[in-house]
Motif scaffolding. Structure first.
Motif, PDB file in Angstrom:
ATOM      1  N   GLU A  88       0.933  -1.260   0.162  1.00  0.00           N
ATOM      2  CA  GLU A  88       0.215  -0.056   0.050  1.00  0.00           C
ATOM      3  C   GLU A  88       0.772   1.428  -0.011  1.00  0.00           C
ATOM      4  O   GLU A  88       0.466   2.216  -0.787  1.00  0.00           O
ATOM      5  N   GLN A  89       1.897   1.306   0.749  1.00  0.00           N
ATOM      6  CA  GLN A  89       2.788   2.534   0.736  1.00  0.00           C
ATOM      7  C   GLN A  89       3.418   2.577  -0.604  1.00  0.00           C
ATOM      8  O   GLN A  89       3.680   3.824  -1.033  1.00  0.00           O
ATOM      9  N   PHE A  92       0.807   4.550  -2.647  1.00  0.00           N
ATOM     10  CA  PHE A  92       0.820   5.764  -2.018  1.00  0.00           C
ATOM     11  C   PHE A  92       1.727   6.596  -2.643  1.00  0.00           C
ATOM     12  O   PHE A  92       1.843   7.972  -3.029  1.00  0.00           O
ATOM     13  N   LEU A 131      -6.319   1.381  -1.877  1.00  0.00           N
ATOM     14  CA  LEU A 131      -6.175   2.038  -0.742  1.00  0.00           C
ATOM     15  C   LEU A 131      -4.880   2.752  -0.735  1.00  0.00           C
ATOM     16  O   LEU A 131      -5.144   4.194   0.029  1.00  0.00           O
ATOM     17  N   HIS A 135      -5.504   7.152  -0.737  1.00  0.00           N
ATOM     18  CA  HIS A 135      -4.693   7.749   0.517  1.00  0.00           C
ATOM     19  C   HIS A 135      -4.182   9.082  -0.093  1.00  0.00           C
ATOM     20  O   HIS A 135      -4.274  10.140   0.434  1.00  0.00           O
ATOM     21  N   ARG A 138      -6.544  11.578  -1.133  1.00  0.00           N
ATOM     22  CA  ARG A 138      -7.317  12.607  -0.132  1.00  0.00           C
ATOM     23  C   ARG A 138      -6.116  13.631   0.521  1.00  0.00           C
ATOM     24  O   ARG A 138      -6.566  14.657   0.793  1.00  0.00           O
ATOM     25  N   ARG A 139      -4.951  13.208   0.683  1.00  0.00           N
ATOM     26  CA  ARG A 139      -4.062  14.046   1.344  1.00  0.00           C
ATOM     27  C   ARG A 139      -3.858  15.163   0.120  1.00  0.00           C
ATOM     28  O   ARG A 139      -3.586  16.157   0.657  1.00  0.00           O
ATOM     29  N   HIS A 176     -14.195   4.828  -3.580  1.00  0.00           N
ATOM     30  CA  HIS A 176     -12.728   5.535  -4.027  1.00  0.00           C
ATOM     31  C   HIS A 176     -12.611   5.797  -5.188  1.00  0.00           C
ATOM     32  O   HIS A 176     -11.577   6.167  -5.677  1.00  0.00           O
TER      33      HIS A 176
END
Ligand code: HPA
Ligand code: ZN
Length: 357
Positions: A88-89, A92, A131, A135, A138-139, A176
């Motif tokens: 996930e990282q 992101f 996800l 993320h 959103r940020r 999402h």
């Protein structure tokens, strides 16, 4: 209510001020594959983090391999590059790097494609992909007010059953993403192959777009419209081969998300000076300018604008305004947001027209 008029004084803006004007104007980006924004430096960083062996000795050696002869030769290397994305990282970090570049280019709204099948086929759960990307979106909104939305693309070289299974698997994370798209190898994979999955997506309230008329014929644009009922055509540049189709696209104000540097790198046109963008605008089409796969094609959205305008004398301040305005009009944002962005765009051009230098 959106007005149709353009700001006064556009003709007074001299050509030498175009690059700065293009870079600073607010814009939306509607055709960007997040996996295509994976820069060689990040490929090496993620390969080291995840213990993945790369068949290239250095960033420079990898970049040197980016010499494409057509869409398929690009896709082979693009799918291989995405193999370093595991956690996930990682997803992101990928999206965050793109969003930082987009913010620097004065992109205020981005609708971002992702290819879940490229990752699920390697055993990465679809939740990890969605996800991580969501993320970052959103940020970016929280930190800079940049609005970023996701569009789930089906790989058209795979079966429609695989696309249906992908849509089902993504549904728990429905909130999402705002729509579905269709990408990958175009020739031999006409839009109608995906009629059922697009029908299902529409019932679910998702927006629909499809790549068509990049390497495929004008008939693929027609079936994307008539069978898939898409709301935008991605690329679509081969529409110029059918006068009837161009007239229809203009009449229906069907947006085309054009990607000039991509078209040169994948040999759709021999050079930017031969690109059909001026003809599309002159025909009254709702064309937009986008980067497609910026890490592979030599530039982000502002590079696409600046290089295309430099190569084509028919493109001036009026076309710059029109393209940015089209990008907002063609987006899936709400009416109030569109009106706010277009008001900011108008104010930007009015300042430029009155500043004189
Ligand atoms: N065309 C089709 N599929 C793609 C592209 C493209 O330009 N970029 C990434 N996947
Ligand atoms: Zn694309």
């Amino acid at each position: 209510m959106l007005t149709e008029s353009e700001p006064p004084g556009l003709d007074a803006i001299p050509r030498e001020r175009l690059p700065a004007l293009l870079r600073t104007m607010p814009k939306a980006e509607l055709h960007i594959h997040i996996e295509g924004s994976l820069e060689p430096e990040l490929i090496f960083k993620l390969a080291a983090r995840n213990g993945v062996a790369l068949p290239y000795a250095s960033v420079e050696a990898l970049r040197a391999a980016y010499a494409f002869s057509d869409l398929q030769s690009f896709l082979d290397i693009y799918y291989a590059g995405a193999g370093v994305l595991r956690t996930e990282q990682d997803f992101f970090d990928l999206a965050w790097a793109y969003l930082e570049r987009a913010a620097a280019d004065n992109v205020v709204h981005a609708e971002i494609f992702f290819d879940p099948q490229t990752h699920t086929e390697r055993g990465v759960p679809i939740s990890t992909v969605i996800l991580g990307l969501a993320h970052a979106c959103r940020r970016a909104h929280a930190e800079w007010g940049l609005s970023a939305k996701l569009i789930l693309c089906f790989l058209r070289h795979l079966s429609e059953d695989a696309a249906l299974a992908t849509l089902d698997a993504a549904l728990p994370w429905h909130e999402h993403f705002i729509g579905v798209g269709l990408d990958s190898s175009e020739r031999g994979h006409p839009p109608e192959k995906f009629a059922s999955v697009f029908a299902r997506a529409r019932v679910l309230g998702l927006h629909a777009v499809a790549h068509a008329g990049e390497e495929g014929p004008p008939a693929y644009i027609e079936s994307a419209l008539d069978v898939l009922k898409v709301e935008r055509i991605d690329h679509g540049v081969r529409c110029v081969e059918s006068a009837e189709l161009v007239a229809r696209l203009a009449r229906e104000r069907m947006p085309l998300t054009v990607c000039p540097l991509s078209n040169i790198k994948l040999r759709v046109f021999d050079s930017l000076s031969e690109h059909s963008l001026p003809a599309l605008l002159a025909a009254g089409l709702c064309a937009t300018v986008n980067s497609d796969d910026p890490a592979y094609f030599g530039g982000y959205v502002n590079d696409n604008f600046v290089q295309t305008f430099a190569a084509l004398p028919a493109l001036g301040a009026r076309e710059a305004y029109q393209l940015a305005r089209n990008s907002f009009e063609a987006s899936f944002a709400g009416v109030a947001e569109k009106a706010r962005w277009i008001a900011a765009l108008d104010a930007h051009f009015e300042r430029q027209a009155s500043s004189g230098g």
